[in-house]
Write a protein that holds these residues in place. Sequence first.
Motif, mmCIF file in Angstrom:
data_model
loop_
_atom_site.group_PDB
_atom_site.id
_atom_site.type_symbol
_atom_site.label_atom_id
_atom_site.label_comp_id
_atom_site.label_asym_id
_atom_site.label_seq_id
_atom_site.Cartn_x
_atom_site.Cartn_y
_atom_site.Cartn_z
ATOM 1 N N UNK A 94 7.667 5.737 -0.350
ATOM 2 C CA UNK A 94 7.960 4.645 -0.960
ATOM 3 C C UNK A 94 9.047 3.907 -0.272
ATOM 4 N N UNK A 95 10.125 4.734 0.407
ATOM 5 C CA UNK A 95 10.990 4.103 1.090
ATOM 6 C C UNK A 95 10.493 3.549 2.485
ATOM 7 N N UNK A 112 8.195 13.999 -0.406
ATOM 8 C CA UNK A 112 7.324 13.349 0.363
ATOM 9 C C UNK A 112 6.983 12.102 -0.076
ATOM 10 N N UNK A 113 6.683 11.816 -1.252
ATOM 11 C CA UNK A 113 6.238 10.394 -1.898
ATOM 12 C C UNK A 113 7.427 9.444 -2.041
ATOM 13 N N UNK A 140 9.327 0.038 1.184
ATOM 14 C CA UNK A 140 10.198 -0.824 1.079
ATOM 15 C C UNK A 140 11.024 -1.461 2.376
ATOM 16 N N UNK A 141 10.849 -0.647 3.458
ATOM 17 C CA UNK A 141 11.522 -0.896 4.743
ATOM 18 C C UNK A 141 10.338 -1.965 5.286
ATOM 19 N N UNK A 142 9.079 -1.666 5.245
ATOM 20 C CA UNK A 142 8.201 -2.718 5.476
ATOM 21 C C UNK A 142 8.269 -3.951 4.769
ATOM 22 N N UNK A 143 8.615 -3.985 3.606
ATOM 23 C CA UNK A 143 8.594 -5.050 2.738
ATOM 24 C C UNK A 143 9.693 -6.030 3.211
ATOM 25 N N UNK A 144 10.810 -5.445 3.328
ATOM 26 C CA UNK A 144 12.185 -5.951 3.929
ATOM 27 C C UNK A 144 11.709 -6.656 5.352
ATOM 28 N N UNK A 145 11.177 -6.134 6.259
ATOM 29 C CA UNK A 145 10.777 -6.604 7.471
ATOM 30 C C UNK A 145 9.764 -7.685 7.363
ATOM 31 N N UNK A 146 8.873 -7.626 6.376
ATOM 32 C CA UNK A 146 7.469 -8.473 6.262
ATOM 33 C C UNK A 146 8.194 -9.815 5.768
ATOM 34 N N UNK A 147 9.399 -9.733 4.962
ATOM 35 C CA UNK A 147 9.801 -10.832 4.288
ATOM 36 C C UNK A 147 10.773 -11.863 5.261
ATOM 37 N N UNK A 205 0.921 -1.283 -0.197
ATOM 38 C CA UNK A 205 -0.011 -0.037 -0.013
ATOM 39 C C UNK A 205 0.705 1.339 -0.046
ATOM 40 N N UNK A 206 1.836 1.268 0.749
ATOM 41 C CA UNK A 206 2.903 2.525 0.898
ATOM 42 C C UNK A 206 3.483 2.697 -0.411
ATOM 43 N N UNK A 207 4.187 1.643 -0.818
ATOM 44 C CA UNK A 207 4.886 1.501 -1.861
ATOM 45 C C UNK A 207 4.110 1.976 -3.127
ATOM 46 N N UNK A 208 2.993 1.401 -3.149
ATOM 47 C CA UNK A 208 1.900 1.829 -4.494
ATOM 48 C C UNK A 208 1.573 3.379 -4.241
ATOM 49 N N UNK A 209 1.202 3.646 -3.179
ATOM 50 C CA UNK A 209 0.894 5.218 -3.081
ATOM 51 C C UNK A 209 2.150 5.936 -3.449
ATOM 52 N N UNK A 210 3.198 5.619 -2.931
ATOM 53 C CA UNK A 210 4.485 6.527 -3.168
ATOM 54 C C UNK A 210 4.719 6.328 -5.018
#
Lengths: 76, 165
Positions: free
Chosen positions: B70-71, B65-66, B74-81, B15-20
């Motif tokens: 996105x960053x 800001x966007x 990306x950090x959340x994706x890394x943590x989720x992985x 969601x955050x990467x898509x919004x960015x």
Amino acid sequence: MMRILGAAWLIGLLLMGPVAHACRVCRPRVQAQIHTPDYTANLLILLLPIAVVLLVGAGLYFAPALKPRPSLPARS
Amino acid sequence: MTETLHRTPLIAAGLLMGAGLGGFVDGIVLHQILQWHNMLSNQLPPDNLVAAKVNMYWDGVFHAAVWVLTAIGLRMLWAASRRADVPWSGRTFVGGLLLGWGLFNVVEGLIDHTLLGLHHVYEYTDDKQPWDMAFLAFGALLLLAGWGLVRAGRHDTAPRAAYQA
């Protein structure tokens, strides 16, 4: 040989082109129009949609941790 | 021992990467390439060099800001992985990306175009509303598509570690 001639022709074309200058005359007026008393309001308004999206994303990410867990049975 | 699965961290990252990334599409395509509007162009029309450069500044703040959005995604994706309780699903993640782009369009459209009137989608016309409505409708379509993909991804239950050789 043809490559060298082509490259020389391209470089010559670039050197003969019009030169772009920074707008030294208008820069103070630009800076003055950016840093008006409305600067903070403009910044907050501009960042508002991004803050809303960020809150939704962060809420979703931490949702499992925020959910109330079933209470453990009391120890006797 | 069976552990409860959590899909929301992957959806949130998408969601955050898509919004960015959706914000970058808006800024690059509508602000810079097509030049339909700028961030404050309804309040400060870019009809001279100074006004155009002031709008360029606020476009830059928006892009910064966007980029941060996105960053963080990306950090959340890394943590989720790295979490065993988060199923690794392309459908869920792409659904999250579309949800984020749609959410960005709807939130930005409602706040900046409709409520505050900072700018409109297409400013070289007297009737700006149809363009603003089309932008919102596109956002709603993205939300629907994203929701559908996220729902389809609920059948994917294996964590990322299961895909490693």
